[in-house]
Design an enzyme around this catalytic site. Structure first.
Site, PDB file in Angstrom:
ATOM      1  N   LYS A 137       0.844  -1.199   0.000  1.00 28.57           N
ATOM      2  CA  LYS A 137       0.000   0.000   0.000  1.00 28.57           C
ATOM      3  C   LYS A 137       0.879   1.249   0.000  1.00 28.57           C
ATOM      4  CE  LYS A 137      -3.897  -1.924   2.649  1.00 28.57           C
ATOM      5  NZ  LYS A 137      -4.929  -1.734   1.618  1.00 28.57           N
ATOM      6  N   ARG A 172     -10.155 -11.705   1.891  1.00 26.93           N
ATOM      7  CA  ARG A 172     -11.007 -12.773   1.343  1.00 26.93           C
ATOM      8  C   ARG A 172     -10.295 -14.120   1.400  1.00 26.93           C
ATOM      9  NH1 ARG A 172     -11.423  -9.395  -4.111  1.00 26.93           N
ATOM     10  NH2 ARG A 172     -11.126  -7.779  -2.529  1.00 26.93           N
TER      11      ARG A 172
HETATM   12  N1  BES Z   1      -8.079  -3.926   4.375  1.00 25.72           N
HETATM   13  C1  BES Z   1      -8.243  -3.526   3.034  1.00 25.72           C
HETATM   14  C2  BES Z   1      -9.562  -2.802   2.786  1.00 25.72           C
HETATM   15  C3  BES Z   1      -9.604  -1.381   3.207  1.00 25.72           C
HETATM   16  C4  BES Z   1      -8.879  -0.414   2.521  1.00 25.72           C
HETATM   17  C5  BES Z   1     -10.424  -0.989   4.239  1.00 25.72           C
HETATM   18  C6  BES Z   1      -8.953   0.911   2.894  1.00 25.72           C
HETATM   19  C7  BES Z   1     -10.503   0.328   4.619  1.00 25.72           C
HETATM   20  C8  BES Z   1      -9.763   1.282   3.948  1.00 25.72           C
HETATM   21  C9  BES Z   1      -8.187  -4.735   2.105  1.00 25.72           C
HETATM   22  O1  BES Z   1      -7.373  -5.766   2.522  1.00 25.72           O
HETATM   23  C10 BES Z   1      -7.668  -4.261   0.818  1.00 25.72           C
HETATM   24  O2  BES Z   1      -6.545  -3.878   0.776  1.00 25.72           O
HETATM   25  N2  BES Z   1      -8.501  -4.290  -0.207  1.00 25.72           N
HETATM   26  C11 BES Z   1      -8.148  -3.814  -1.482  1.00 25.72           C
HETATM   27  C12 BES Z   1      -8.683  -4.779  -2.502  1.00 25.72           C
HETATM   28  C13 BES Z   1      -8.151  -4.544  -3.871  1.00 25.72           C
HETATM   29  C14 BES Z   1      -6.677  -4.871  -3.930  1.00 25.72           C
HETATM   30  C15 BES Z   1      -8.914  -5.412  -4.840  1.00 25.72           C
HETATM   31  C16 BES Z   1      -8.770  -2.442  -1.662  1.00 25.72           C
HETATM   32  O3  BES Z   1      -9.910  -2.236  -1.215  1.00 25.72           O
HETATM   33  O4  BES Z   1      -8.110  -1.574  -2.192  1.00 25.72           O
HETATM   34 MG    MG Z   2      -5.381  -5.548   1.835  1.00 26.38          MG
END
Ligand code: BES
Ligand code: MG
Ligand code: ZN
Length: 493
Positions: free
Chosen positions: A271, A345
């Site tokens: 990230k 997931r």
């Molecule tokens: N934990 C995150 C989701 C999230 C992101 C919650 C920002 C709250 C704020 C999850 O593991 C994630 O990173 N999801 C990705 C999925 C994508 C790579 C398909 C997302 O939401 O960007």
């Molecule tokens: Mg994630």
């Protein structure tokens, strides 16, 4: 802070500390409740004068504060508007309790007396929830104001019954507050092993706690969850909690499943740095489950309830999973990991499959801070739900309204499901550009078999940027009350 209850008396002259009385809204003006009328007489009309001077209308949440009024011992009187009588509900009483304690917490007063005719226990719950603050890491007074209020006495009608009711609500607050604490703790304090240690405390309430370590998960073929944690120095764990409160121990349980990513860096699909610290909250779904188990066991719910949480840390390292890796899962289905940041997931896939395979529950509800896209869709007001079952969805929607943890149902279906088909495995862990929360739900659905199931994406509701009437800004504990209420209203003996 201690909250106690007694029967309303009419002697207000000698009450010390802060005194809180109410007023309704009536047509264009206000109408004092009887205690406010009595106090107004004792203070020779000071309440009326103050109300007029501040253009008070008795609207819900309006507060007028009188300092050092003559004729009584109290240091101050709060005159609080509660709006129209027939719109005053237990939820409103909680909000009023929250508003009152927020106003008085740092006032200098140690004692607060609230004179309330209705929903006193709920008022007490609101006080508990709003009083909470995660301040354990401040070391100097300069950084944190210490609340001054030590005792709250709620004077009401049928005080004994309200006290009993409050004792039950207090157990629910314990669950909410524990969930908030867990979510607020940073990643160096809460990681899978330390988290599992904390969960073991539930055994004191009669919850059986079982822990699957990496060897045990490997033996069960749980490559999906293990792949997420393989870059971390912490051992991944699955924790199973069992509360068998039903008279019939053979009755199929209900099951709660939670994403417990103790920190989500994104892994190799790392990230951006800005805001990454927020990802300590990525175990929010599991915290809701753990908090709900505490509430349910604490109030000795007459239901069989299973909690399953997958605890892992998603880190980039030399041993971390790569984009493109293909893993299997306990279900036997294979997954192409396109993006290591879509890890929640993968964790839930094995938790859900294990849960239905082992316990044959009446239903499974999973909670997860699963997608950023959920916040784009619903913001911080509603959590999104995704389900294969209308009845369960409707029960959850109803429970959400009762406790002000609202959910909004989102669509799922074949057209979305196709988006996660992979060229080289049974599925891939991301869909395309659109409908990110839905494709995540489609992924989960492939691991629930035929079990009635609801997925709750709490990405937007687990943490709030601004305070509410019943919560300081930060971790909300969202989900604890929702799950507790769902079970209480529909699944107890
Ligand atoms: N934990 C995150 C989701 C999230 C992101 C919650 C920002 C709250 C704020 C999850 O593991 C994630 O990173 N999801 C990705 C999925 C994508 C790579 C398909 C997302 O939401 O960007
Ligand atoms: Mg994630
Ligand atoms: Zn995540």
């Amino acid at each position: 802070m201690k909250i106690s209850f007694n029967e309303i008396t009419n002697g207000y002259e000698n009450i010390e500390g802060a005194l809180v009385v109410f007023s309704l809204k009536k047509d264009e003006g206000y109408e004092f409740r009887p205690p406010a009328v009595t106090l107004n007489d004792l203070t020779k009309g000071a309440l009326t004068t103050a109300a007029e001077a501040s253009n008070f209308k008795g609207k819900f949440g309006e507060i007028v504060e009188l300092l050092a009024p003559n004729g009584i011992k109290a240091t101050r009187v709060l005159l609080v508007g509660v709006g129209e009588m027939d719109k005053f509900t237990p939820l409103k009483a909680e909000q009023v309790g929250g508003k009152i304690i927020h106003k008085l917490m740092y006032s200098g007063d140690k004692n607060v007396t609230i004179v309330i005719g209705k929903f006193a226990a709920h008022c007490g719950l609101g006080i508990l929830l709003r009083h909470y603050k995660f301040d354990k890491y401040y070391t100097t007074e300069k950084n944190v104001k210490k609340p001054t209020v030590e005792k709250v006495l709620i004077s009401t009608l049928e005080a004994e019954a309200e006290k009993d009711k409050f004792e039950e609500l207090e157990k629910i607050a314990d669950g909410v507050i524990w969930a908030r604490d867990l979510v607020s703790e940073p990643g160096n304090v809460i990681y899978p092993e330390s988290y599992a240690e904390q969960i073991k405390e539930l055994t004191n309430l009669g919850v059986e706690v079982e822990i699957l370590n990496e060897d045990a998960m490997e033996a069960l073929g749980m490559e999906a969850i293990l792949g997420v944690g393989q870059g971390s120095a912490s051992e991944s764990l699955m924790v199973i909690m069992k509360w068998m409160g039903s008279k019939n121990k053979d009755e199929a349980p209900v099951a709660l499943v939670g994403k417990g990513v103790t920190f989500d860096t994104g892994g190799i699909s790392i990230k951006p740095g800005a805001g990454m610290e927020d990802m300590k909250f990525d175990m929010g779904g599991s915290a809701s489950v753990v908090g709900a188990m505490k509430a349910i066991a604490g109030r000795k719910a007459k239901a069989n309830v299973i909690g399953v949480v997958g605890l892992v840390e998603n880190m980039p390292s030399g041993t971390a999973q790569r984009p493109g890796d293909v893993v299997s899962s306990m279900s036997g289905q294979t997954i192409e990991v396109i993006n290591t940041d879509a890890e929640g997931r993968l964790v839930l896939a094995d938790c859900l499959w294990y849960c239905q395979d082992t316990y044959r529950p009446k239903f499974m509800i999973d909670l997860a801070t699963l997608t950023g896209a959920m916040m784009v869709a619903l913001g911080q007001e509603y959590a999104g739900i995704f389900s294969n079952n209308d009845d369960l969805s409707n029960q959850l929607i109803a429970a959400g309204k009762e406790v002000d943890e609202p959910v909004w149902r989102m669509p799922i279906g074949e057209g979305y499901d196709e988006l996660i088909n992979s060229d080289i495995a049974d599925m891939k862990n991301v869909g395309g550009k659109y409908a990110g929360s839905i494709t995540a739900a489609q992924f989960l659905q492939r691991f629930v078999n035929d079990t009635p199931w609801v997925h709750i994406d709490i990405a937007g509701t687990a943490w709030k940027q601004k305070p509410s009437d019943v919560a300081e800004k930060g971790a909300t504990g969202y989900g604890v009350r929702l799950l507790d209420r769902l079970i209480r209203d529909n699944y107890e003996d």
